[in-house]
Write a protein that holds these residues in place. Structure first.
Motif, PDB file in Angstrom:
ATOM      1  N   ASP A  41       8.716  25.697 -17.174  1.00  0.00           N
ATOM      2  CA  ASP A  41       7.746  25.834 -18.270  1.00  0.00           C
ATOM      3  C   ASP A  41       8.402  25.602 -19.625  1.00  0.00           C
ATOM      4  O   ASP A  41       7.818  24.952 -20.515  1.00  0.00           O
TER       5      ASP A  41
ATOM      6  N   ILE B 204       9.154  21.847 -20.051  1.00  0.00           N
ATOM      7  CA  ILE B 204       7.923  21.113 -20.365  1.00  0.00           C
ATOM      8  C   ILE B 204       7.543  21.322 -21.823  1.00  0.00           C
ATOM      9  O   ILE B 204       7.191  20.374 -22.537  1.00  0.00           O
ATOM     10  N   ALA B 205       7.619  22.582 -22.290  1.00  0.00           N
ATOM     11  CA  ALA B 205       7.275  22.881 -23.680  1.00  0.00           C
ATOM     12  C   ALA B 205       8.224  22.170 -24.644  1.00  0.00           C
ATOM     13  O   ALA B 205       7.803  21.666 -25.700  1.00  0.00           O
TER      14      ALA B 205
ATOM     15  N   ASP C 177       7.213  18.437 -24.530  1.00  0.00           N
ATOM     16  CA  ASP C 177       5.899  18.277 -25.168  1.00  0.00           C
ATOM     17  C   ASP C 177       6.000  18.344 -26.691  1.00  0.00           C
ATOM     18  O   ASP C 177       5.215  17.709 -27.404  1.00  0.00           O
TER      19      ASP C 177
ATOM     20  N   MET D 191      10.104  20.393 -13.268  1.00  0.00           N
ATOM     21  CA  MET D 191       8.987  20.090 -14.169  1.00  0.00           C
ATOM     22  C   MET D 191       7.881  19.358 -13.415  1.00  0.00           C
ATOM     23  O   MET D 191       6.692  19.680 -13.559  1.00  0.00           O
TER      24      MET D 191
ATOM     25  N   LEU E 130       4.121  20.963 -12.939  1.00  0.00           N
ATOM     26  CA  LEU E 130       2.906  20.305 -13.427  1.00  0.00           C
ATOM     27  C   LEU E 130       1.882  20.169 -12.308  1.00  0.00           C
ATOM     28  O   LEU E 130       0.680  20.368 -12.526  1.00  0.00           O
TER      29      LEU E 130
ATOM     30  N   ALA F 101      -2.069  15.198 -19.979  1.00  0.00           N
ATOM     31  CA  ALA F 101      -1.761  16.449 -20.661  1.00  0.00           C
ATOM     32  C   ALA F 101      -0.309  16.520 -21.131  1.00  0.00           C
ATOM     33  O   ALA F 101       0.021  17.310 -22.020  1.00  0.00           O
ATOM     34  N   HIS F 102       0.558  15.669 -20.551  1.00  0.00           N
ATOM     35  CA  HIS F 102       1.985  15.739 -20.879  1.00  0.00           C
ATOM     36  C   HIS F 102       2.588  14.337 -20.945  1.00  0.00           C
ATOM     37  O   HIS F 102       3.505  14.000 -20.181  1.00  0.00           O
TER      38      HIS F 102
ATOM     39  N   VAL G  94       6.406  13.773 -21.086  1.00  0.00           N
ATOM     40  CA  VAL G  94       7.179  14.121 -19.892  1.00  0.00           C
ATOM     41  C   VAL G  94       7.283  12.927 -18.939  1.00  0.00           C
ATOM     42  O   VAL G  94       8.237  12.830 -18.151  1.00  0.00           O
TER      43      VAL G  94
ATOM     44  N   SER H  45      -3.430   9.009 -24.715  1.00  0.00           N
ATOM     45  CA  SER H  45      -2.671   9.368 -25.918  1.00  0.00           C
ATOM     46  C   SER H  45      -2.581   8.209 -26.904  1.00  0.00           C
ATOM     47  O   SER H  45      -1.900   8.300 -27.925  1.00  0.00           O
TER      48      SER H  45
END
Length: 212
Positions: free
Chosen positions: A16, A19-20, A23, A58, A62, A93-94, A97, A151
């Protein structure tokens, strides 16, 4: 009892936090992640083997958070659509990544699970062994690209208004609306192509059996 001076690490917390970190557009690596978590790199190495292992954590995290699990009893084309749509949502969403994920082999059991379900569905439908892995790769590339497309800026093409492309852009949908419509059409075209390919394969097998 005093609180621990550093967080109690777990693979979920590591994933987590990684990923943060990505991101947020920050540089990713073991040292950077350790700083984010407030621990030493050696503490991370007690839980993971290194950078590649963190990337795979990761990927699996996800998939778990996106709850990608192919329902039982679906027809092959429904399995294809389910996996592609689920992956697109996860990737969208990512987007930052994704470059990390595509550069590493897939080993996570959750992710391999939905790929396995997809391969089994295609094989059970009658697609030849030689085609199935290629079809999976095509679907994967489509989901990746469609996820990244979400995106993109609202106006992707800045073309001369007098040109054919410029005229179409001026009349077309912007942003998410365009991306969603493009994705839905892509799913429709992929499924139609796969159904036609399967019908051709079945006809060839039937003709071969009739002439045997």
């Amino acid at each position: 009892m005093p609180r621990p001076s550093s967080p109690i690490l777990s693979t979920d917390l590591i994933a987590d936090s990684a990923i943060a970190l990505v991101d947020a557009g920050k540089p990713f690596g073991v040292n950077a992640l350790a700083r984010q978590l407030g621990v030493t790199p050696s503490s991370l190495y007690n839980h993971v083997e290194g950078r590649d292992a963190i990337v795979e954590l990761m990927r699996g995290r996800l998939a778990v958070q996106s709850e990608i699990a192919v329902p039982e009893g679906l027809e092959w084309d429904a399995v294809v659509e389910y996996v592609v749509r689920s992956q697109r949502a996860m990737f969208a969403a990512h987007p930052l990544v994704l470059p990390l994920l595509v550069g590493k082999p897939v080993t996570d059991v959750t992710v391999l699970g939905y790929y396995e379900a997809l391969a089994e569905a295609l094989l059970s439908a009658g697609f030849p062994d030689d085609d199935v892995l290629v079809i999976v790769a095509v679907l994967d590339a489509f989901a990746l690209g469609s996820g990244l497309d979400l995106s993109a800026p609202p106006e992707v093409w800045h073309a001369d208004p007098a040109s054919a492309l410029g005229r179409l852009v001026s009349r077309g949908e912007p942003g998410r609306e365009r991306a969603d419509r493009a994705f839905d059409l892509g799913v429709e075209l992929l499924l139609a192509s796969l159904r036609a390919r399967l019908a051709t394969e079945e006809a060839a097998l039937s003709n071969g059996a009739a002439t045997a």
